[in-house]
Design a protein around this motif. Sequence first.
Motif: not given
Length: 491
Positions: A433-439
């Motif tokens: 979820a954090l990775l998706n936020a960065e993306l």
Amino acid sequence: MVTTSFLVSFVSVFALAQASPSRRDLVLHERREVVPNGFVHNGPASPSTLLSLRIALVSNNLPGLEEALYAVSTPGRALYGQHLTKEEVEAFVAPMSGTTAAVQEFLTANKIKATTISSAGDWLSFSIPVSQANDLFDADFTVFTNEETGTQAIRTLAYSIPSSLKGKIDLIHPTIAFPVLHGPPLSVFVPRPISNLTASVTPSPGVVPASCNTEITPACLEALYGIPLSATAAGSKIGVVDFGGVGIDRFDLETQYTVGIAGGIPVTFISVGSNNDPVEGLLDIVNTLLILIFTINSSLCNAYLQLGARGVSIIFASGDGGMCFIIKFNTFIPTFPSGCPFVTSTTGITETSASFSSGGFSNIFTRPSFQSSAVNSYLTALGSTNSGKFNRTGRGFPDIAAQGENYVVVNGGQEELVDGTECSALVTSSIIALLNAELLAAGKPVAGFLNPSIYASPGAFNDITTGSNPGCNTNGFPVRYMPAFLGTCKD
């Protein structure tokens, strides 16, 4: 199978046809040869008991949807990251032309009103008494009791459908698919008084305190995996699903290790299904998200296929209990949904593989191409170990590992330690979820279906090289031959 004697009058045959038009030409659709291990037969179900049944209709182009999923999920492909819209997915999943009308005509002729319960129109729901279900589908609905839990379920070992609907109806549920046996608890809670929790949750950036060797907190995980201490949502979301109601302790775990790790990401908790039929919960949650036994497992797996094509990452714990939870009759019985190739299965570790972690090879789903090289290498190194106990051509799982032991949970002022692959799934979900936020913040699409990227990037993970999942007079599957994708995320 229904047969009609030739020694009946024309009037009798005509009366039978008028009273029950559906039984003139039934063909066997599904059959289970024996009652599943762990269940006992308790006699016929009451004819007046109301059954809530669901019909899955055959979709028009699931192979095309699978190809579309891989096209948008495989690094290097021209369409990578261009996830499908709801309407595009439904175009693949919608029933074939004439299917819905034919099934509805059959139901209406038998005075049954069915409701469409999926946005693509591939699932119908209706309720009828046991007596009518037995007559309509040439079934024998019976009460079965789970010997371990004492819970009862009404099922039939076989059922038939009109021959005209063959190729239109995928399955009817609940019929031959029995509720999952419970086995060992998914997480083990060990209550004890609060000790140094406050002191252990604020380590210096990049420093893993010694207390994390015996107690895992959100801050320990942040230090171990290099997780940022704060993040903006940027459109990323987490959905945590409780199948069948598992109590406040599980809710505390889920809350503290999603909100606690991905604090800036909105988290939605969803409770679906019942202890008597968790499959209904799996169906409900998939249909909800799409709107915002062999066949039943395949249908559920195809539902995860739809979610993956939309850009949703589906993460499941591999299950707890080592090989004891997945062995029966001297062969290994893999857990589900982890055996589905369209979900990412997580397992638990410390610095070594956790012995309670389930894993293995699906008996239903063949090995997907994205893991062929890695699994073939593992099987070559494995040699004859566990020969004959598992399907060497099946989808291998788990896909990834994360810390799974000694999680600290605060419940009612008490600190508890929790072990389980669910812990691993929660931290993995939070990281994604954090990775998706960065993306999203960078103007890029979300990660979506993870497995092709995981197997294409073994260097992104720390390799776990020791441990196994022993039990039931076996040593289980050793991890020493497994490639790096079964390790933990690098920081």
